[in-house]
Design a protein around this motif. Sequence first.
Motif, short mmCIF file in Angstrom:
data_model
loop_
_atom_site.label_atom_id
_atom_site.label_comp_id
_atom_site.label_asym_id
_atom_site.label_seq_id
_atom_site.Cartn_x
_atom_site.Cartn_y
_atom_site.Cartn_z
N UNK A 74 0.83 -1.21 0.00
CA UNK A 74 0.00 0.00 0.00
C UNK A 74 0.87 1.25 0.00
N UNK A 75 1.92 1.25 0.79
CA UNK A 75 2.84 2.38 0.86
C UNK A 75 3.44 2.67 -0.52
N UNK A 76 4.02 1.64 -1.11
CA UNK A 76 4.69 1.82 -2.39
C UNK A 76 3.75 2.16 -3.51
N UNK A 77 2.58 1.51 -3.54
CA UNK A 77 1.62 1.76 -4.60
C UNK A 77 1.05 3.16 -4.52
N UNK A 108 7.32 -2.51 -0.96
CA UNK A 108 7.06 -1.13 -1.40
C UNK A 108 7.56 -0.93 -2.83
N UNK A 109 8.77 -1.37 -3.08
CA UNK A 109 9.34 -1.17 -4.41
C UNK A 109 8.65 -2.04 -5.45
N UNK A 110 8.31 -3.28 -5.11
CA UNK A 110 7.66 -4.16 -6.09
C UNK A 110 6.33 -3.58 -6.54
N UNK A 112 5.51 -0.31 -6.51
CA UNK A 112 5.80 0.89 -7.30
C UNK A 112 6.33 0.52 -8.68
N UNK A 113 7.23 -0.44 -8.72
CA UNK A 113 7.84 -0.85 -9.99
C UNK A 113 6.78 -1.33 -10.97
N UNK A 114 5.80 -2.06 -10.46
CA UNK A 114 4.73 -2.56 -11.34
C UNK A 114 3.89 -1.40 -11.89
N UNK A 115 3.56 -0.45 -11.02
CA UNK A 115 2.74 0.69 -11.46
C UNK A 115 3.50 1.53 -12.48
N UNK A 116 4.78 1.78 -12.24
CA UNK A 116 5.57 2.55 -13.21
C UNK A 116 5.65 1.81 -14.54
N UNK A 156 10.50 7.45 -3.06
CA UNK A 156 11.34 6.93 -2.00
C UNK A 156 10.62 5.84 -1.23
N UNK A 157 11.35 4.80 -0.85
CA UNK A 157 10.72 3.71 -0.10
C UNK A 157 10.70 3.99 1.39
N UNK A 158 11.25 5.15 1.81
CA UNK A 158 11.21 5.61 3.20
C UNK A 158 11.59 7.10 3.16
N UNK A 159 11.44 7.78 4.30
CA UNK A 159 11.56 9.22 4.24
C UNK A 159 12.71 9.87 4.99
N UNK A 160 13.57 9.09 5.63
CA UNK A 160 14.60 9.70 6.47
C UNK A 160 15.56 10.59 5.70
#
Length: 274
Positions: A74-77, A108-110, A112-116, A156-160
């Motif tokens: 959910x985060x990544x998507x 998270x990346x998987x 996002x990668x699919x959506x991109x 980004x997969x995190x925000x620090x």
Amino acid sequence: MEWGRKGKDDKQIADIDDLLASDKCDVLMVTPNTTAALTPAVERACEELPVIVFSRGVATECPVTFITPIGGYAFGAQAARFVVDALPDGGNVLALRISPGVDVLETRWSAAERIFAENDNINVIGSEFTNDDRAIAKSIVEDYLQRFGKIDAVWMDAGATSAAAIEAFEDIGAEIPVFTGEDQQDFLKKWKEEGLTAIAPTYPTFQWRTAIIAAEMILKGEDVPGPIWYLPQPTITNENLDEFLQADMPPQHYALCGCQDMEGYPENWGEEAN
């Protein structure tokens, strides 16, 4: 970076084994550094006492409960869809990730990668690991700006390290692109000050509080939600940004700490206290 993570894994495994050997532990709470590496240690612990896993998971169902928000997918998507919607004509997207091998980050990346990949006009120019290091994140952005000339969005997969990545654009006078981040105050403050096009999916740090609550329940003989205890996962948008800005908190303070009702908050948590 790989050696650094391996060293952290080894330290965490040793700590768990030491606790078990001490026979002074009634409940074990652990957030694994790396999923695969910590699974055997958690399984050994499960044979001797109740185990609570939170934030990052393990590849076993032996813990009493795994405390987690609704998930990395959910985060990544959500972040990826925001980028796609903000770039209707497409553009160059740079993905900044922390480290490989961590379940919540990989998912998270998987997502996002699919959506991109489903959007032909989106050009993912790179997927780089920062090791959660501000200087590394900044240098990566500087390198890609030199190589590609323009970056239209940073996922980004995190925000620090979000604020550090933004500084790379500011240092050369480049327009700050679409950004995704998290609920750290330095990112939220920069977002507000610069009027950024941004979003902050969250992975609430109130998980640590929930793990303590679960331990207390176990010690009292009470039932604990399991095998997974799902927690809320709010999203920060331009519409609710002001609700999460906490000007007196340190730069890396997470807005969703779950500490607002704790004794001494915020006077013992702010800039002067640190």
